[in-house]
Design a protein around this motif. Structure first.
Motif, PDB file in Angstrom:
ATOM      1  N   ASN A  98       0.854  -1.197   0.000  1.00 34.48           N
ATOM      2  CA  ASN A  98       0.000   0.000   0.000  1.00 34.48           C
ATOM      3  C   ASN A  98       0.881   1.236   0.000  1.00 34.48           C
ATOM      4  O   ASN A  98       2.080   1.166   0.302  1.00 34.48           O
ATOM      5  CB  ASN A  98      -0.919  -0.026   1.231  1.00 34.48           C
ATOM      6  CG  ASN A  98      -0.149   0.126   2.524  1.00 34.48           C
ATOM      7  OD1 ASN A  98       0.096   1.235   2.978  1.00 34.48           O
ATOM      8  ND2 ASN A  98       0.292  -0.994   3.122  1.00 34.48           N
ATOM      9  N   ALA A  99       0.292   2.365  -0.341  1.00 38.99           N
ATOM     10  CA  ALA A  99       1.077   3.607  -0.443  1.00 38.99           C
ATOM     11  C   ALA A  99       1.047   4.400   0.858  1.00 38.99           C
ATOM     12  O   ALA A  99       1.871   5.297   1.049  1.00 38.99           O
ATOM     13  CB  ALA A  99       0.530   4.453  -1.592  1.00 38.99           C
ATOM     14  N   THR A 100       0.114   4.050   1.768  1.00 38.12           N
ATOM     15  CA  THR A 100       0.040   4.783   3.037  1.00 38.12           C
ATOM     16  C   THR A 100       1.304   4.553   3.857  1.00 38.12           C
ATOM     17  O   THR A 100       1.862   5.474   4.454  1.00 38.12           O
ATOM     18  CB  THR A 100      -1.221   4.357   3.814  1.00 38.12           C
ATOM     19  OG1 THR A 100      -2.357   4.646   3.000  1.00 38.12           O
ATOM     20  CG2 THR A 100      -1.344   5.096   5.129  1.00 38.12           C
ATOM     21  N   MET A 101       1.785   3.294   3.864  1.00 34.81           N
ATOM     22  CA  MET A 101       3.011   3.011   4.634  1.00 34.81           C
ATOM     23  C   MET A 101       4.221   3.727   4.031  1.00 34.81           C
ATOM     24  O   MET A 101       5.154   4.100   4.734  1.00 34.81           O
ATOM     25  CB  MET A 101       3.255   1.497   4.720  1.00 34.81           C
ATOM     26  CG  MET A 101       3.594   0.822   3.415  1.00 34.81           C
ATOM     27  SD  MET A 101       3.927  -0.949   3.638  1.00 34.81           S
ATOM     28  CE  MET A 101       4.546  -1.390   1.996  1.00 34.81           C
ATOM     29  N   ILE A 102       4.180   3.943   2.713  1.00 37.06           N
ATOM     30  CA  ILE A 102       5.280   4.636   2.037  1.00 37.06           C
ATOM     31  C   ILE A 102       5.247   6.130   2.401  1.00 37.06           C
ATOM     32  O   ILE A 102       6.277   6.732   2.701  1.00 37.06           O
ATOM     33  CB  ILE A 102       5.169   4.449   0.495  1.00 37.06           C
ATOM     34  CG1 ILE A 102       5.164   2.953   0.115  1.00 37.06           C
ATOM     35  CG2 ILE A 102       6.263   5.213  -0.246  1.00 37.06           C
ATOM     36  CD1 ILE A 102       6.418   2.181   0.474  1.00 37.06           C
ATOM     37  N   ALA A 103       4.036   6.688   2.414  1.00 34.17           N
ATOM     38  CA  ALA A 103       3.871   8.092   2.806  1.00 34.17           C
ATOM     39  C   ALA A 103       4.299   8.278   4.265  1.00 34.17           C
ATOM     40  O   ALA A 103       5.011   9.228   4.611  1.00 34.17           O
ATOM     41  CB  ALA A 103       2.414   8.511   2.623  1.00 34.17           C
ATOM     42  N   PHE A 104       3.885   7.346   5.118  1.00 33.87           N
ATOM     43  CA  PHE A 104       4.177   7.407   6.564  1.00 33.87           C
ATOM     44  C   PHE A 104       5.689   7.402   6.804  1.00 33.87           C
ATOM     45  O   PHE A 104       6.219   8.239   7.535  1.00 33.87           O
ATOM     46  CB  PHE A 104       3.502   6.217   7.250  1.00 33.87           C
ATOM     47  CG  PHE A 104       3.752   6.098   8.723  1.00 33.87           C
ATOM     48  CD1 PHE A 104       3.344   7.088   9.602  1.00 33.87           C
ATOM     49  CD2 PHE A 104       4.382   4.970   9.247  1.00 33.87           C
ATOM     50  CE1 PHE A 104       3.567   6.967  10.976  1.00 33.87           C
ATOM     51  CE2 PHE A 104       4.598   4.844  10.612  1.00 33.87           C
ATOM     52  CZ  PHE A 104       4.193   5.847  11.474  1.00 33.87           C
ATOM     53  N   LEU A 105       6.394   6.452   6.162  1.00 30.18           N
ATOM     54  CA  LEU A 105       7.847   6.347   6.379  1.00 30.18           C
ATOM     55  C   LEU A 105       8.561   7.600   5.868  1.00 30.18           C
ATOM     56  O   LEU A 105       9.440   8.136   6.548  1.00 30.18           O
ATOM     57  CB  LEU A 105       8.396   5.086   5.692  1.00 30.18           C
ATOM     58  CG  LEU A 105       9.887   4.831   5.874  1.00 30.18           C
ATOM     59  CD1 LEU A 105      10.256   4.729   7.355  1.00 30.18           C
ATOM     60  CD2 LEU A 105      10.312   3.554   5.144  1.00 30.18           C
ATOM     61  N   GLY A 106       8.153   8.087   4.688  1.00 32.40           N
ATOM     62  CA  GLY A 106       8.755   9.319   4.165  1.00 32.40           C
ATOM     63  C   GLY A 106       8.533  10.467   5.141  1.00 32.40           C
ATOM     64  O   GLY A 106       9.441  11.261   5.410  1.00 32.40           O
ATOM     65  N   GLY A 107       7.342  10.520   5.723  1.00 33.91           N
ATOM     66  CA  GLY A 107       6.994  11.572   6.689  1.00 33.91           C
ATOM     67  C   GLY A 107       7.834  11.476   7.956  1.00 33.91           C
ATOM     68  O   GLY A 107       8.278  12.495   8.495  1.00 33.91           O
ATOM     69  N   LEU A 108       8.075  10.251   8.428  1.00 30.34           N
ATOM     70  CA  LEU A 108       8.891  10.070   9.640  1.00 30.34           C
ATOM     71  C   LEU A 108      10.306  10.607   9.423  1.00 30.34           C
ATOM     72  O   LEU A 108      10.858  11.301  10.271  1.00 30.34           O
ATOM     73  CB  LEU A 108       8.975   8.579  10.014  1.00 30.34           C
ATOM     74  CG  LEU A 108       7.725   7.919  10.601  1.00 30.34           C
ATOM     75  CD1 LEU A 108       8.000   6.444  10.895  1.00 30.34           C
ATOM     76  CD2 LEU A 108       7.264   8.615  11.875  1.00 30.34           C
ATOM     77  N   TYR A 109      10.890  10.281   8.267  1.00 31.15           N
ATOM     78  CA  TYR A 109      12.241  10.779   7.972  1.00 31.15           C
ATOM     79  C   TYR A 109      12.252  12.299   7.820  1.00 31.15           C
ATOM     80  O   TYR A 109      13.152  12.974   8.302  1.00 31.15           O
ATOM     81  CB  TYR A 109      12.811  10.102   6.719  1.00 31.15           C
ATOM     82  CG  TYR A 109      13.433   8.758   7.049  1.00 31.15           C
ATOM     83  CD1 TYR A 109      14.629   8.696   7.755  1.00 31.15           C
ATOM     84  CD2 TYR A 109      12.822   7.572   6.700  1.00 31.15           C
ATOM     85  CE1 TYR A 109      15.207   7.482   8.092  1.00 31.15           C
ATOM     86  CE2 TYR A 109      13.384   6.346   7.031  1.00 31.15           C
ATOM     87  CZ  TYR A 109      14.578   6.308   7.724  1.00 31.15           C
ATOM     88  OH  TYR A 109      15.133   5.105   8.061  1.00 31.15           O
ATOM     89  N   GLU A 110      11.225  12.807   7.181  1.00 32.76           N
ATOM     90  CA  GLU A 110      11.130  14.250   6.968  1.00 32.76           C
ATOM     91  C   GLU A 110      11.062  14.986   8.312  1.00 32.76           C
ATOM     92  O   GLU A 110      11.713  16.004   8.505  1.00 32.76           O
ATOM     93  CB  GLU A 110       9.887  14.532   6.127  1.00 32.76           C
ATOM     94  CG  GLU A 110       9.901  15.830   5.389  1.00 32.76           C
ATOM     95  CD  GLU A 110      10.956  15.924   4.302  1.00 32.76           C
ATOM     96  OE1 GLU A 110      11.515  14.890   3.893  1.00 32.76           O
ATOM     97  OE2 GLU A 110      11.232  17.058   3.883  1.00 32.76           O
ATOM     98  N   GLU A 111      10.281  14.414   9.246  1.00 38.98           N
ATOM     99  CA  GLU A 111      10.167  15.029  10.578  1.00 38.98           C
ATOM    100  C   GLU A 111      11.525  15.066  11.268  1.00 38.98           C
ATOM    101  O   GLU A 111      11.881  16.047  11.907  1.00 38.98           O
ATOM    102  CB  GLU A 111       9.191  14.225  11.442  1.00 38.98           C
ATOM    103  CG  GLU A 111       7.740  14.523  11.149  1.00 38.98           C
ATOM    104  CD  GLU A 111       6.784  13.691  11.995  1.00 38.98           C
ATOM    105  OE1 GLU A 111       7.243  12.794  12.728  1.00 38.98           O
ATOM    106  OE2 GLU A 111       5.568  13.937  11.906  1.00 38.98           O
ATOM    107  N   GLN A 112      12.268  13.952  11.154  1.00 40.38           N
ATOM    108  CA  GLN A 112      13.593  13.887  11.791  1.00 40.38           C
ATOM    109  C   GLN A 112      14.528  14.926  11.202  1.00 40.38           C
ATOM    110  O   GLN A 112      15.281  15.565  11.922  1.00 40.38           O
ATOM    111  CB  GLN A 112      14.205  12.507  11.558  1.00 40.38           C
ATOM    112  CG  GLN A 112      13.522  11.421  12.343  1.00 40.38           C
ATOM    113  CD  GLN A 112      14.474  10.729  13.288  1.00 40.38           C
ATOM    114  OE1 GLN A 112      15.672  10.778  13.101  1.00 40.38           O
ATOM    115  NE2 GLN A 112      13.933  10.096  14.293  1.00 40.38           N
TER     116      GLN A 112
END
Ligand code: KG4
Ligand code: ZN
Length: 323
Positions: free
Chosen positions: A278-292
């Motif tokens: 799914n693409a939600t997990m891809i968006a989520f992981l990208g978001g986690l790195y972006e936050e860091q």
């Protein structure tokens, strides 16, 4: 932060649009997925060349629908997060070029993430009580891997299959039993119609439907027993009792029952459609790195925001140790 996630590593063209703000849980604005199962059924498995071409046709449509459903325009997207690998090279290339084109035309930032890592962290999407460290079990069509997840980008590989992944073992066995592709879930359902089996694998069997269910039981038993053995050792060795499961095979009822049966274990997983690709997990992981990165934290993985980065058909979550 509005994130557009793109998944195209195998036979699903998927786009999700999510909103992620630090300290709050993720809200999913839209999820659109186009499966290619019908296209590949005649061949009994995914044909890489056909899959890649199909992504080229599907990705623009799926993206258009996802934006419309979310009620936003492309120019509002802050981050395009896409699967950079691992996966089928031609399929990854379609997603990669598409993601880059979207990022260039919208002015959004770009982040290419690891598909297996995205599976690994997907149970965190909806389970706010799941926190580091935990044991992460990824059981999909292409991967059977157990990690100690210490933090974002901080993983220790505990065990992995040296043979077929659990999902592939389910699918290949299903094929041998004459079950139509993709047969993993159907084999599992057939196995669950009986409560035991006289078959001791490996053995060659032909026979009636009743025999098939018994054989399905033994196949499922053999695949799951191998996983459970490793998880039990890891739980004892690490002393960690939170287990997060992900990947298509984590939908397997028997696997869940066996994992929950391990002494004092707390089992976490994402909802079923977030377990499979799914693409939600891809968006989520990208978001986690972006936050860091926003917080100025140095991260273990190098995820440059770079249009020149190429896809990685093989991309281990953890660099293999050189012996
Ligand atoms: O994660 P996923 O959607 O795709 C990959 O990244 O591989 O996993 C798909 C795999 C397939 O092999 C499918 O047969 C298997 O997950 N699967 C199952 C079940 N549901 C899906 N295997 C066993 N039992 C199930 N209930
Ligand atoms: Zn997957």
């Amino acid at each position: 932060m509005l994130i557009l996630g793109i998944e195209s590593s195998c036979d699903e063209s998927a786009v999700s649009i999510v909103r992620m703000e630090r300290g709050t849980s993720l809200s999913i604005l839209s999820e659109v997925i186009s499966s290619q199962i019908d296209l590949h059924r005649a061949y009994g498995g995914v044909v890489p060349e056909l899959a890649a071409r199909e992504h080229l046709v599907n990705l623009p449509k799926v993206t258009g629908s996802a934006l419309e459903l979310a009620g936003i325009s492309l120019s509002q997207v802050d981050l395009v997060s896409y699967t950079r690998g691992p996966g089928l090279k031609g399929c990854l290339l379609m997603g990669d070029r598409f993601a880059k084109a979207l990022a260039i035309s919208s002015g959004a930032r770009l982040r290419g993430v690891n598909h297996v890592e995205a599976h690994l962290l997907s149970p965190m999407i909806e389970n706010t009580e799941l926190s580091f460290p935990f044991l992460g079990l990824v059981v999909s069509g292409g991967h059977t891997e157990l990690y100690l997840v210490k933090g974002l980008g901080k993983y220790e590989l505990i065990a992995r299959t040296i043979d077929d992944a659990a999902g592939e073992a389910f699918d290949k066995s299903a094929n041998l039993l004459g079950i139509e592709y993709p047969g993993g879930a159907k084999l599992a359902a057939m196995a669950d119609t009986v409560s035991g089996s006289c078959f001791k694998l490996p053995s060659v069997m032909t026979g009636t439907q009743g025999d098939k269910a018994a054989l399905a039981f033994s196949i499922q038993d053999a695949i799951i027993a191998a996983i459970i053995r490793k998880v039990k050792v890891a739980v004892e060795d690490c002393g960690i009792r939170d287990i997060a499961i992900s990947g298509g095979v984590s939908a397997n009822r028997r696997l869940r029952v066996e994992l929950e049966g391990i002494n004092q274990v707390r089992l976490f997983s994402a909802r079923r459609d977030l377990c499979t690709d799914n693409a939600t997990m891809i968006a989520f992981l990208g978001g986690l790195y972006e936050e860091q990165i926003d917080q100025g934290t140095t991260i273990a993985h190098a995820f440059e925001d770079d249009l020149k980065l190429e896809v990685k058909a093989r991309w281990p979550v953890v660099k293999p140790k050189v012996l």
